[in-house]
Design a protein around this motif. Sequence first.
Motif, mmCIF file in Angstrom:
data_model
loop_
_atom_site.group_PDB
_atom_site.id
_atom_site.type_symbol
_atom_site.label_atom_id
_atom_site.label_comp_id
_atom_site.label_asym_id
_atom_site.label_seq_id
_atom_site.Cartn_x
_atom_site.Cartn_y
_atom_site.Cartn_z
ATOM 1 N N ILE A 19 28.710 -25.967 14.470
ATOM 2 C CA ILE A 19 28.858 -24.512 14.346
ATOM 3 C C ILE A 19 27.734 -23.938 13.495
ATOM 4 O O ILE A 19 27.173 -22.889 13.804
ATOM 5 C CB ILE A 19 30.240 -24.157 13.752
ATOM 6 C CG1 ILE A 19 31.324 -24.406 14.771
ATOM 7 C CG2 ILE A 19 30.297 -22.723 13.283
ATOM 8 C CD1 ILE A 19 31.323 -23.493 15.969
ATOM 9 N N ASP A 20 27.375 -24.630 12.406
ATOM 10 C CA ASP A 20 26.276 -24.162 11.553
ATOM 11 C C ASP A 20 24.961 -24.118 12.320
ATOM 12 O O ASP A 20 24.162 -23.201 12.145
ATOM 13 C CB ASP A 20 26.135 -25.055 10.319
ATOM 14 C CG ASP A 20 27.259 -24.813 9.311
ATOM 15 O OD1 ASP A 20 27.888 -23.737 9.372
ATOM 16 O OD2 ASP A 20 27.502 -25.710 8.477
ATOM 17 N N LYS A 21 24.717 -25.104 13.198
ATOM 18 C CA LYS A 21 23.502 -25.113 14.012
ATOM 19 C C LYS A 21 23.479 -23.934 14.979
ATOM 20 O O LYS A 21 22.440 -23.322 15.208
ATOM 21 C CB LYS A 21 23.392 -26.410 14.814
ATOM 22 C CG LYS A 21 22.902 -27.585 14.033
ATOM 23 C CD LYS A 21 22.738 -28.782 14.948
ATOM 24 C CE LYS A 21 22.366 -30.026 14.181
ATOM 25 N NZ LYS A 21 22.245 -31.193 15.067
ATOM 26 N N LEU A 22 24.634 -23.614 15.561
ATOM 27 C CA LEU A 22 24.708 -22.549 16.567
ATOM 28 C C LEU A 22 24.662 -21.148 15.960
ATOM 29 O O LEU A 22 24.387 -20.191 16.678
ATOM 30 C CB LEU A 22 25.976 -22.686 17.400
ATOM 31 C CG LEU A 22 25.941 -23.736 18.499
ATOM 32 C CD1 LEU A 22 27.263 -23.748 19.249
ATOM 33 C CD2 LEU A 22 24.816 -23.488 19.472
ATOM 34 N N GLY A 24 22.497 -19.861 13.957
ATOM 35 C CA GLY A 24 21.133 -19.342 13.998
ATOM 36 C C GLY A 24 20.577 -19.237 15.412
ATOM 37 O O GLY A 24 19.670 -18.458 15.678
ATOM 38 N N ALA A 25 21.128 -20.001 16.346
ATOM 39 C CA ALA A 25 20.610 -20.031 17.710
ATOM 40 C C ALA A 25 21.116 -18.836 18.517
ATOM 41 O O ALA A 25 22.181 -18.289 18.248
ATOM 42 C CB ALA A 25 21.032 -21.322 18.395
ATOM 43 N N THR A 26 20.319 -18.429 19.509
ATOM 44 C CA THR A 26 20.710 -17.307 20.360
ATOM 45 C C THR A 26 21.545 -17.774 21.551
ATOM 46 O O THR A 26 22.381 -17.038 22.044
ATOM 47 C CB THR A 26 19.464 -16.561 20.889
ATOM 48 O OG1 THR A 26 18.633 -17.499 21.574
ATOM 49 C CG2 THR A 26 18.695 -15.935 19.749
#
Length: 102
Positions: A19-22, A24-26
């Motif tokens: 979830i932390d990785k996602l 910042g991602a679009t």
Amino acid sequence: MTRSIWKGPFVHPSLLKKIDKLKGATSKKPIKTWSRNSTIIPDFVGHSFMIHNGKTFIPITISEEMVGHKLGEFAPTRSFKGHTPADKKAAAAEKPAEGDKK
């Protein structure tokens, strides 16, 4: 049994990392998980998950109403095929057994 309040909700550490990785991602790529016992927290809202039901992965998009529930509640493990129709039961009862002769 429920989990004690002072411990807080259980969320698998790998899910928190994903979830932390996602954040910042679009792109909103679904997160594949086997952790059916993880509690849905507010950080999960809006993300999509692929929850394993023992055989396949069920796609689920998390909404606000799901917060506090477990991921496994939304991916049923058993599929109901339906009850036997009454006409099939009646036909089986009328037909004599092969060994019986009158």
